[in-house]
Design a protein around this motif. Structure first.
Motif, short mmCIF file in Angstrom:
data_model
loop_
_atom_site.label_atom_id
_atom_site.label_comp_id
_atom_site.label_asym_id
_atom_site.label_seq_id
_atom_site.Cartn_x
_atom_site.Cartn_y
_atom_site.Cartn_z
N PHE A 99 0.82 -1.20 0.00
CA PHE A 99 0.00 0.00 0.00
C PHE A 99 0.87 1.26 0.00
O PHE A 99 2.01 1.21 0.44
N ALA A 100 0.28 2.32 -0.52
CA ALA A 100 1.02 3.59 -0.55
C ALA A 100 0.18 4.66 0.12
O ALA A 100 -1.02 4.76 -0.10
N ARG A 101 0.85 5.45 0.97
CA ARG A 101 0.19 6.62 1.56
C ARG A 101 0.59 7.82 0.71
O ARG A 101 1.78 8.02 0.46
N VAL A 102 -0.41 8.56 0.26
CA VAL A 102 -0.09 9.67 -0.65
C VAL A 102 -0.70 10.97 -0.15
O VAL A 102 -1.62 10.97 0.66
N ILE A 103 -0.14 12.07 -0.68
CA ILE A 103 -0.77 13.37 -0.47
C ILE A 103 -1.19 13.88 -1.82
O ILE A 103 -0.40 13.98 -2.76
N TYR A 114 -3.72 4.02 -0.71
CA TYR A 114 -4.16 3.30 -1.92
C TYR A 114 -3.39 2.01 -2.04
O TYR A 114 -2.27 1.89 -1.51
N ALA A 115 -3.99 1.06 -2.75
CA ALA A 115 -3.30 -0.22 -2.98
C ALA A 115 -2.38 -0.07 -4.19
O ALA A 115 -2.70 0.66 -5.12
N ILE A 116 -1.24 -0.76 -4.14
CA ILE A 116 -0.33 -0.73 -5.29
C ILE A 116 -0.55 -2.00 -6.10
O ILE A 116 -0.32 -3.09 -5.61
N PRO A 117 -1.01 -1.86 -7.33
CA PRO A 117 -1.17 -3.06 -8.17
C PRO A 117 0.19 -3.77 -8.28
O PRO A 117 1.22 -3.10 -8.42
N PRO A 118 0.18 -5.12 -8.22
CA PRO A 118 1.43 -5.87 -8.16
C PRO A 118 2.43 -5.51 -9.26
O PRO A 118 3.63 -5.40 -9.02
N GLU A 119 1.94 -5.22 -10.48
CA GLU A 119 2.87 -4.96 -11.58
C GLU A 119 3.66 -3.66 -11.36
O GLU A 119 4.66 -3.42 -12.02
N TRP A 120 3.21 -2.82 -10.46
CA TRP A 120 3.92 -1.57 -10.23
C TRP A 120 4.70 -1.53 -8.93
O TRP A 120 5.24 -0.50 -8.53
N GLU A 121 4.72 -2.66 -8.27
CA GLU A 121 5.33 -2.66 -6.95
C GLU A 121 6.75 -2.12 -6.95
O GLU A 121 7.16 -1.39 -6.06
N ALA A 122 7.51 -2.47 -7.99
CA ALA A 122 8.90 -2.03 -8.04
C ALA A 122 9.00 -0.53 -8.33
O ALA A 122 9.92 0.14 -7.88
N ARG A 123 8.04 -0.03 -9.09
CA ARG A 123 8.15 1.37 -9.53
C ARG A 123 7.63 2.38 -8.52
O ARG A 123 8.04 3.54 -8.51
N VAL A 124 6.70 1.94 -7.70
CA VAL A 124 6.14 2.89 -6.73
C VAL A 124 7.03 2.94 -5.49
O VAL A 124 7.20 1.94 -4.80
N GLN A 125 7.61 4.09 -5.27
CA GLN A 125 8.47 4.26 -4.10
C GLN A 125 8.09 5.56 -3.38
O GLN A 125 7.31 6.34 -3.90
N THR A 126 8.68 5.74 -2.23
CA THR A 126 8.48 7.02 -1.56
C THR A 126 8.97 8.12 -2.50
O THR A 126 10.08 8.02 -3.02
N VAL A 184 3.64 10.02 -3.35
CA VAL A 184 3.73 8.96 -2.34
C VAL A 184 4.65 9.44 -1.22
O VAL A 184 5.77 9.87 -1.47
N ILE A 185 4.14 9.38 0.02
CA ILE A 185 5.00 9.81 1.12
C ILE A 185 5.45 8.64 1.99
O ILE A 185 6.33 8.78 2.83
N GLU A 186 4.84 7.48 1.80
CA GLU A 186 5.19 6.35 2.64
C GLU A 186 4.71 5.07 1.98
O GLU A 186 3.67 5.06 1.33
N LEU A 187 5.47 3.97 2.15
CA LEU A 187 5.00 2.66 1.69
C LEU A 187 4.55 1.88 2.92
O LEU A 187 5.20 1.93 3.96
N LEU A 188 3.44 1.14 2.80
CA LEU A 188 2.89 0.42 3.95
C LEU A 188 2.71 -1.05 3.61
O LEU A 188 2.41 -1.39 2.46
N ASP A 189 2.88 -1.90 4.61
CA ASP A 189 2.63 -3.32 4.37
C ASP A 189 1.17 -3.66 4.55
O ASP A 189 0.66 -4.61 3.99
#
Ligand code: ADP
Ligand code: ZN
Length: 737
Positions: A3-7, A18-30, A47-52
């Protein structure tokens, strides 16, 4: 699932998951930019934070990732959050300062152009055949060189061929065309001659040693107090070289006003061998140029960034050094939200990035000087000018003695006039400084006392003779200049006070043969005018340069041997606790423009209060003396740096509503104020009305800003003000009017 916390942009700063679709897991970072669903629409977000895990019910997925890499590094994100906290603004507002608009919106891309190249070396037989049957195609092939690309536009022009001929070659498989990214270089077409470093003098060697030690092992920020012309810039240049040699990058902050072609040229020339690694950020860039410079920095192509205050957010990696030149300059403070101070952010960023920070000035701010005194910064000094050049000799002219027989004194005193005369005879140059543009500062009627005031602001209108109009320097309101009093209809309306336009006229009459040029916001409306005037001055085509603060900073003209300060008192009597400091700084800086060549410089300061400490200490080049008495005074009154100030301003077109709103806020604050805070009384601002709004002030002084801003935020959130009331909070304010 991650999951990603965003502003979300323009949202006021609430964080959403928001949930991160699996195909983008590598690309979505803080720090990644993403597109997310917000109610029925899509919005851009950071994105300000990644969450498990996330316990948001019915969580929705991210729709799109923007760009390949995150565009906000963790440190820049931290900086934004700190800013929001300290300067009392939403995180989203802080992030807006960190990321240029053109990058955030993502609607400007790289400039593309079509280029052509030979697919393979052309067989001579094929060429001969073409020459016979299709000479234009032959010319095209001839113009293209093996293994090189050429912009199609240039190719067609050079070969004298048209697009059809090129298309035939493409069809035959001899030539290929493709799109290529071109960078929009704001300095395209300029050539910079490599300038070798100077051999440092003993004072510089000593300072440089400390700077290198700090670069190698960052500890506390360095404050370099070096008199004008002591060679501070040379230190910056060599320190940056050192940083590059270590494989690191550097930021060089300069005040917007000092970001002259001269400064840029000095940096571009020193690093001419690697010109593409130098990025320049300032407010005159086009959107496209800003986009390209930013990416050049973000992708690591640029390793030196020179820029005005927002360059403190330059996305450089592996920072080795941040230099803040003229660290005392007020233009480092942003006057709209987030109301940050770039020097203070430079210090903070330095500690986040663990890199050296070097603040330099001939007149350090009392805040920085105090920080050095209490050991937060390390103080370095250069007391001598390069090459044994002497500090200019400063004479104070008591303008009270210039008034004869009840007549107002002439604007240019006899002594200053004579000094200019000497310079003209010797073919040396003079600078005249006056911090006010226009012709006369007010228009009044001697019969009834009428003064032409702006209908929107509580200041008088300035008469500009070139346009024959009255102009408000705050809101820009203009009116036709009357030739008789609009109130009592008496003729003989009088112009009082003077600005650069009037001084230009007077100087023109005094020295009919001299070439005089005026440099202020009125004459420098074209982008190129500034550069042209400075070049003309440097090449000796101008005898007397007259101007506002535009000419006060950072300029280096060896042939200037005289500086005249027409009215040193202008800023002295402002209701602002920094009035003395500003006057001292301005006098020292302006005086520093004189005697930067082989001939000793002389400065004439015209003043009606010649004994004021700011003027006397400036005259004796005595920064320490000035700082000492000023610090004493600030301590006594608990002014910064002995307290932190927070200024709350209420604006409203309706006077009573504005007043009442601030009084309500004042009452609430009184109940919740943290310890160590003094709450002033709500009062009309010194500048009571501006742009049609009445203004009210409330000044708070505290030791613990963040505690205070937290309370302020809470109180402000609970209060509802009338719709036409604007409340702003300015932490560490520099504009107290
Ligand atoms: P500051 O930034 O302190 O006002 P500058 O760095 O602009 O001073 O130096 C003033 C002038 O002296 C510049 O023209 C600069 O090139 C020259 N300069 C600086 N250091 C040296 C040096 N060590 N030897 C000779 N010239 C120098
Ligand atoms: Zn106005």
């Amino acid at each position: 699932m991650k999951f990603a916390r965003v502003i979300v942009d323009q949202s006021g700063g609430v964080a959403l998951d928001y949930a991160i679709p699996p195909e983008w897991e590598a690309r979505v970072q803080t720090g990644s930019r993403v597109s997310v669903p917000v109610r029925q629409r899509q919005a851009l977000a950071t994105v300000i934070e990644l969450l498990d895990e996330s316990n948001v019910p019915g969580i929705r997925p991210i729709l799109k990732v923007v760009g390949e890499r995150p565009i906000l590094s963790p440190n820049l994100l931290r900086l934004a959050r700190w800013m929001a906290d300290y300067y009392c603004c939403p995180v989203e507002t802080a992030m807006r300062a960190v990321l240029p608009q053109v990058i955030r919106k993502g609607n400007v891309g790289f400039k593309q152009r079509l280029v052509a190249r030979l697919v393979q070396a052309i067989d001579p037989a094929v060429l001969a055949e073409l020459e016979r049957r299709a000479p234009k195609q032959a010319a095209l092939v001839d113009t293209l060189r093996d293994g090189e690309t050429m912009p199609v536009a240039a190719l067609l022009k050079n070969a004298g061929a048209d697009r059809a001929a090129l298309q035939s070659l493409v069809r035959k498989g001899l030539v290929a065309t493709e799109n290529e990214t071109v960078t929009r270089d704001p300095h395209e077409g300029e050539t910079f001659v490599l300038a070798a470093p100077h051999e440092l003098n003993p004072e510089q060697v000593d300072v440089f040693g400390h700077v290198c030690a700090a670069v190698d092992q960052p500890e506390k920020p360095l404050l370099l107090h070096g008199v004008t012309g002591s060679g501070k810039t040379e230190i910056y240049l060599q320190a940056i070289q050192r940083v590059l040699d270590r494989g690191q990058s550097a930021i060089m902050l300069v005040p917007e006003i000092a970001l002259t072609p001269q400064t840029v040229e000095r940096f571009k020339s020193r690093f001419a061998a690697m010109q593409q690694s130098v990025a320049v950020l300032h407010s005159h860039l086009s959107e496209g140029e800003r986009h390209d410079e930013w990416h050049k920095i973000n992708n690591g192509a640029a390793r030196i960034v020179i820029g005005a205050r927002s360059a403190v957010f330059a996305p450089l990696e592996n920072l080795g050094l941040i230099v803040v030149d003229e660290e005392h300059e007020n233009s480092y403070k942003q006057e709209e939200a987030p109301r940050y101070h770039a020097r203070d952010l430079a210090v903070l960023r330095g500690s986040l990035e663990k890199c050296a920070v070097l603040l330099g000035s001939a007149t350090p701010s009392l805040e920085s000087f105090h920080n050095a005194a209490i050991g937060k910064y390390k103080l370095l000094r250069m007391a001598l000018r390069v090459d044994d050049r002497k500090m200019p000799f400063i004479r104070i002219i008591d303008m009270r003695l210039e008034a004869h027989g009840g007549e107002a004194p002439s604007i240019i005193s006899e002594k200053l006039r004579a000094a200019i005369d000497v310079r003209l005879a010797r073919k040396e140059q003079s600078i005249l400084f006056l911090n006010r543009r226009g012709f006369s500062t007010s228009l009044s009627c001697p019969a009834c006392g009428y003064v032409s005031e702006c209908p929107n602001c509580s200041i008088s209108l300035t008469f500009h003779r070139a346009e024959n109009r009255l102009i408000c320097h705050l809101c820009g309101h203009t009116a036709v200049a009357p030739n008789k009093c609009p109130e009592c209809k008496a003729p003989g309306i009088k112009f009082a006070g003077f600005g650069t336009e009037r001084v230009e006229e007077i100087v023109g009459k005094l020295f009919p043969k001299a070439v005089i040029r005026r440099m202020d916001a009125d004459t420098m409306t074209r982008k190129e005018a500034y550069r042209e005037t400075l070049t003309a001055f440097r090449t000796g085509k101008i005898d007397i340069l007259l101007g506002t603060q535009m000419i006060a900073k950072g300029l280096h003209f060896p042939n200037v041997t005289l500086v005249g300060i027409v009215n040193a008192d202008m800023g002295l009597h402002m209701p602002d606790f920094r009035a003395g400091e500003r006057t001292f700084q301005l006098l020292t800086q302006v005086a520093g423009r004189a005697g930067r060549g082989d001939v000793e410089g002389e400065v004439f300061v015209q003043s009606f209060t010649p004994h004021h400490p700011a003027i006397q200490f400036a005259r004796h080049h005595d920064y320490d003396g000035f700082a000492e008495q000023e610090i004493e005074w600030r301590k006594q009154w608990e002014y910064p740096p002995f307290s932190k100030m927070v200024l709350v301003t209420v604006r409203c077109a309706h006077q009573e509503r504005g007043k009442f709103s601030l009084e309500t806020l004042h009452r609430r604050l009184k109940e919740h104020l943290p310890a160590n805070t003094t709450l002033g009384e709500p009062a009309p601002a010194p500048l009571e009305k501006s742009h049609g709004n009445y203004r009210f002030h409330l000044i708070l002084k505290t030791r613990t800003v963040q505690k205070l801003t937290r309370v302020l935020n809470e109180v402000l959130e609970k209060l509802t003000f009338p719709e036409d009331v604007t409340v702003t909070v300015d932490v560490d304010p520099y504009q107290l009017l």
